[in-house]
Design a protein around this motif. Structure first.
Motif, mmCIF file in Angstrom:
data_model
loop_
_atom_site.group_PDB
_atom_site.id
_atom_site.type_symbol
_atom_site.label_atom_id
_atom_site.label_comp_id
_atom_site.label_asym_id
_atom_site.label_seq_id
_atom_site.Cartn_x
_atom_site.Cartn_y
_atom_site.Cartn_z
ATOM 1 N N UNK A 53 -34.269 20.742 -2.737
ATOM 2 C CA UNK A 53 -33.545 19.422 -2.478
ATOM 3 C C UNK A 53 -33.177 18.656 -3.740
ATOM 4 N N UNK A 54 -31.967 18.085 -3.690
ATOM 5 C CA UNK A 54 -31.436 17.681 -4.818
ATOM 6 C C UNK A 54 -32.039 16.153 -4.812
ATOM 7 N N UNK A 55 -32.130 15.606 -6.069
ATOM 8 C CA UNK A 55 -32.650 14.175 -6.360
ATOM 9 C C UNK A 55 -31.048 13.572 -6.847
ATOM 10 N N UNK A 56 -31.199 12.054 -6.610
ATOM 11 C CA UNK A 56 -30.108 11.518 -6.618
ATOM 12 C C UNK A 56 -30.161 10.427 -7.889
ATOM 13 N N UNK A 57 -29.767 9.941 -8.733
ATOM 14 C CA UNK A 57 -29.891 9.238 -9.748
ATOM 15 C C UNK A 57 -28.523 8.411 -10.057
ATOM 16 N N UNK A 58 -28.720 7.029 -10.412
ATOM 17 C CA UNK A 58 -27.590 6.056 -10.667
ATOM 18 C C UNK A 58 -27.397 6.380 -12.071
ATOM 19 N N UNK A 59 -26.008 6.579 -12.333
ATOM 20 C CA UNK A 59 -25.560 6.573 -13.882
ATOM 21 C C UNK A 59 -24.561 5.641 -13.909
ATOM 22 N N UNK A 60 -24.670 4.453 -14.796
ATOM 23 C CA UNK A 60 -23.541 3.669 -15.293
ATOM 24 C C UNK A 60 -22.657 3.845 -16.062
ATOM 25 N N UNK A 92 -21.620 15.410 -9.648
ATOM 26 C CA UNK A 92 -21.252 13.970 -10.001
ATOM 27 C C UNK A 92 -20.391 13.293 -9.005
ATOM 28 N N UNK A 93 -20.791 12.391 -8.552
ATOM 29 C CA UNK A 93 -19.856 11.455 -7.558
ATOM 30 C C UNK A 93 -19.305 10.151 -8.247
ATOM 31 N N UNK A 94 -18.215 10.085 -8.782
ATOM 32 C CA UNK A 94 -17.562 9.181 -9.787
ATOM 33 C C UNK A 94 -17.428 7.902 -8.848
ATOM 34 N N UNK A 95 -17.159 8.096 -7.589
ATOM 35 C CA UNK A 95 -16.903 6.937 -6.704
ATOM 36 C C UNK A 95 -18.147 5.892 -6.687
ATOM 37 N N UNK A 96 -19.338 6.613 -6.417
ATOM 38 C CA UNK A 96 -20.566 5.845 -6.332
ATOM 39 C C UNK A 96 -21.379 5.769 -7.544
ATOM 40 N N UNK A 106 -26.222 13.891 -8.629
ATOM 41 C CA UNK A 106 -27.204 14.901 -7.870
ATOM 42 C C UNK A 106 -27.714 15.930 -8.746
ATOM 43 N N UNK A 107 -29.043 16.149 -8.887
ATOM 44 C CA UNK A 107 -29.549 17.059 -9.587
ATOM 45 C C UNK A 107 -30.585 17.992 -9.033
ATOM 46 N N UNK A 108 -30.316 19.325 -8.785
ATOM 47 C CA UNK A 108 -31.093 20.277 -7.913
ATOM 48 C C UNK A 108 -31.796 21.055 -8.803
ATOM 49 N N UNK A 109 -32.961 21.459 -8.530
ATOM 50 C CA UNK A 109 -33.575 22.442 -9.507
ATOM 51 C C UNK A 109 -34.911 21.916 -9.726
ATOM 52 N N UNK A 110 -35.461 20.922 -9.210
ATOM 53 C CA UNK A 110 -36.718 20.374 -9.813
ATOM 54 C C UNK A 110 -36.915 19.986 -10.918
ATOM 55 N N UNK A 111 -35.940 19.361 -11.675
ATOM 56 C CA UNK A 111 -35.760 18.682 -12.911
ATOM 57 C C UNK A 111 -36.576 17.348 -12.822
ATOM 58 N N UNK A 135 -24.530 7.256 -21.684
ATOM 59 C CA UNK A 135 -24.303 6.574 -20.365
ATOM 60 C C UNK A 135 -25.751 5.906 -20.018
ATOM 61 N N UNK A 136 -25.681 4.913 -19.007
ATOM 62 C CA UNK A 136 -27.006 4.236 -18.784
ATOM 63 C C UNK A 136 -27.336 4.957 -17.482
ATOM 64 N N UNK A 137 -28.743 5.089 -17.662
ATOM 65 C CA UNK A 137 -29.394 5.838 -16.538
ATOM 66 C C UNK A 137 -30.040 4.620 -15.755
ATOM 67 N N UNK A 138 -29.716 4.621 -14.355
ATOM 68 C CA UNK A 138 -29.909 3.472 -13.392
ATOM 69 C C UNK A 138 -31.318 4.166 -12.455
ATOM 70 N N UNK A 139 -31.805 4.943 -12.927
ATOM 71 C CA UNK A 139 -33.026 5.364 -12.153
ATOM 72 C C UNK A 139 -32.450 6.299 -10.792
ATOM 73 N N UNK A 140 -33.605 6.233 -9.859
ATOM 74 C CA UNK A 140 -33.377 7.083 -8.578
ATOM 75 C C UNK A 140 -32.464 6.183 -7.698
ATOM 76 N N UNK A 141 -31.175 6.858 -7.257
ATOM 77 C CA UNK A 141 -30.441 6.189 -6.404
ATOM 78 C C UNK A 141 -31.189 5.784 -4.767
ATOM 79 N N UNK A 142 -30.918 4.774 -4.392
ATOM 80 C CA UNK A 142 -31.292 4.370 -3.080
ATOM 81 C C UNK A 142 -30.720 5.294 -2.025
#
Length: 68
Positions: A1-8, A34-38, A42-47, A61-68
């Motif tokens: 399952x992919x993990x979602x992160x915010x990137x500003x 990458x979803x530019x609009x939001x 999304x990173x899949x592979x257990x990273x 770029x600025x890492x915003x942590x896990x996306x809600x």
């Protein structure tokens, strides 16, 4: 399952490629979407989130942590 992160700071396809390439360089087995609009990556592979953070910040770029 992919993990979602915010990137500003991503504003274009070039930004998306830079982030994606940086994550793949740090974790070659990762599948990155990458979803530019939001401003979400999304990173899949257990990273680990720390690996993603370091790659995103190294790409300028600025890492915003896990996306809600």
């Amino acid at each position: 399952m992919a993990d979602a992160y915010k990137v500003d700071g991503m504003t274009c396809g070039g930004c998306a490629r830079s982030v994606s390439n940086a994550i793949i360089k740090a974790a070659p087995d990762a599948a990155v979407t990458v979803d530019l609009a939001t401003g979400t990556v999304l990173v899949d592979g257990g990273i680990a989130a720390e690996v993603v953070r370091q790659a995103v910040e190294a790409a300028g770029f600025d890492f915003g942590g896990v996306a809600a």
